[in-house]
Design a protein around this motif. Structure first.
Motif, short mmCIF file in Angstrom:
data_model
loop_
_atom_site.label_atom_id
_atom_site.label_comp_id
_atom_site.label_asym_id
_atom_site.label_seq_id
_atom_site.Cartn_x
_atom_site.Cartn_y
_atom_site.Cartn_z
N UNK A 66 0.84 -1.20 0.00
CA UNK A 66 0.00 0.00 0.00
C UNK A 66 0.88 1.25 0.00
N UNK A 67 1.90 1.29 0.88
CA UNK A 67 2.78 2.46 0.97
C UNK A 67 3.56 2.68 -0.33
N UNK A 68 3.89 1.59 -1.04
CA UNK A 68 4.63 1.69 -2.30
C UNK A 68 3.71 1.99 -3.48
N UNK A 69 2.39 1.96 -3.26
CA UNK A 69 1.44 2.22 -4.34
C UNK A 69 1.11 1.00 -5.18
N UNK A 70 1.55 -0.17 -4.74
CA UNK A 70 1.27 -1.42 -5.47
C UNK A 70 -0.07 -1.99 -5.00
N UNK A 71 -1.15 -1.35 -5.42
CA UNK A 71 -2.48 -1.72 -4.92
C UNK A 71 -2.95 -3.06 -5.47
N UNK A 72 -2.46 -3.47 -6.64
CA UNK A 72 -2.87 -4.78 -7.18
C UNK A 72 -2.39 -5.91 -6.28
N UNK A 95 -7.39 3.50 -1.97
CA UNK A 95 -6.08 3.57 -1.31
C UNK A 95 -5.32 4.82 -1.75
N UNK A 96 -5.49 5.24 -3.00
CA UNK A 96 -4.77 6.41 -3.53
C UNK A 96 -5.42 7.75 -3.15
N UNK A 97 -6.56 7.68 -2.46
CA UNK A 97 -7.22 8.91 -2.04
C UNK A 97 -6.37 9.59 -0.96
N UNK A 98 -6.05 10.88 -1.14
CA UNK A 98 -5.22 11.58 -0.15
C UNK A 98 -5.94 11.70 1.19
N UNK A 99 -5.22 11.75 2.27
CA UNK A 99 -3.77 11.57 2.37
C UNK A 99 -3.42 10.09 2.31
N UNK A 100 -2.47 9.77 1.46
CA UNK A 100 -2.08 8.38 1.24
C UNK A 100 -1.17 7.88 2.36
N UNK A 101 -1.13 6.56 2.49
CA UNK A 101 -0.24 5.93 3.47
C UNK A 101 1.19 6.06 2.94
N UNK A 102 2.06 6.63 3.78
CA UNK A 102 3.46 6.77 3.38
C UNK A 102 4.39 5.88 4.21
N UNK A 103 3.90 5.40 5.33
CA UNK A 103 4.69 4.53 6.19
C UNK A 103 3.81 3.84 7.21
N UNK A 104 4.40 2.91 7.93
CA UNK A 104 3.63 2.14 8.93
C UNK A 104 4.59 1.49 9.91
N UNK A 125 0.52 1.40 13.41
CA UNK A 125 0.57 2.86 13.40
C UNK A 125 0.84 3.27 11.97
N UNK A 126 -0.17 3.87 11.35
CA UNK A 126 -0.12 4.27 9.94
C UNK A 126 0.27 5.74 9.86
N UNK A 127 1.26 6.04 9.03
CA UNK A 127 1.68 7.42 8.79
C UNK A 127 1.20 7.82 7.40
N UNK A 128 0.62 9.00 7.33
CA UNK A 128 0.07 9.50 6.06
C UNK A 128 0.94 10.62 5.52
N UNK A 129 0.73 10.91 4.23
CA UNK A 129 1.41 12.06 3.64
C UNK A 129 1.15 13.28 4.52
N UNK A 130 2.17 14.06 4.75
CA UNK A 130 2.02 15.24 5.60
C UNK A 130 2.45 14.96 7.03
#
Length: 154
Positions: A66-72, A95-104, A125-130
C-alpha cells in the motif's frame, strides 16, 4: 442333610459394591474429559504460537505494498469477503485517495480462535502524507490455508 454325609463346598456370597464401581467409572469419565480439554488447549496454543510470524508477514506485506502504491498486490492479500466489497480498481482508487499511506509500524499482533478458527488483529501505526499518524486495527483471518486481510484497514 444326612448325618455322616459330606457337605459340598460352596463359595460365600460376595457383596456387590455398586457405589464403588459407579465412582470408579465416573472418575474415569471425568479424567477423559480433562485429557480432552487439555488437548484442545494445547492445540489452541500451538495454533496461536505458530501463526504469529505468518500473520505479521501478511500485515507487513499488505502495508508495504500500500505504501509503495502497489495496490494490485495489496488487493490480492484481501480475504474473499473484502474482495467482494471492492473491485481491484475501486480498492486502488480508495487507497490512492489523499492523504495516502506513506509509512507504517506494526505495534502488536493478537491471535485467538473463534469456533476453532484462528483469527488475528494486527495493531498498526499508519503514517500518512504530511506526517499525520493514527493507530489502526487490521483484522486478519485464515482462508484456504493463507492469512488474509479482512475488513477495513483504513
Amino acid at each position: 442333610m444326612l448325618m455322616g454325609s459330606e457337605q459340598g463346598w460352596s463359595r460365600p456370597a460376595r457383596r456387590r459394591r455398586p457405589m464403588r464401581t459407579g465412582l470408579l467409572l465416573g472418575g474415569l469419565g471425568v479424567g477423559f474429559c480433562l485429557i480432552g480439554v487439555a488437548g484442545l488447549a494445547v492445540w489452541n496454543v500451538q495454533v496461536v504460537m505458530q501463526a504469529n510470524g505468518p500473520v505479521r508477514d501478511t500485515a507487513d506485506g499488505f502495508f508495504r505494498e500500500v505504501a509503495a502504491g502497489d495496490t494490485d498486490q495489496a488487493y490480492e492479500r484481501l480475504c474473499k469477503e473484502a474482495r467482494g466489497r471492492w473491485s481491484a480498481v475501486g480498492f486502488g482508487s480508495w487507497v490512492r485517495t489523499p492523504p495516502q499511506v506513506s509509512g507504517y509500524e506494526i505495534t502488536d499482533v493478537a491471535i485467538s480462535t473463534l469456533r476453532g478458527r484462528p483469527r488475528a488483529t494486527v495493531t498498526v501505526r499508519v503514517t500518512r502524507d504530511g506526517g499525520a499518524s493514527e493507530e489502526r486495527k487490521l483484522p486478519v483471518i485464515q482462508e484456504n490455508g493463507k492469512w488474509r486481510v479482512c475488513g477495513d484497514p483504513f
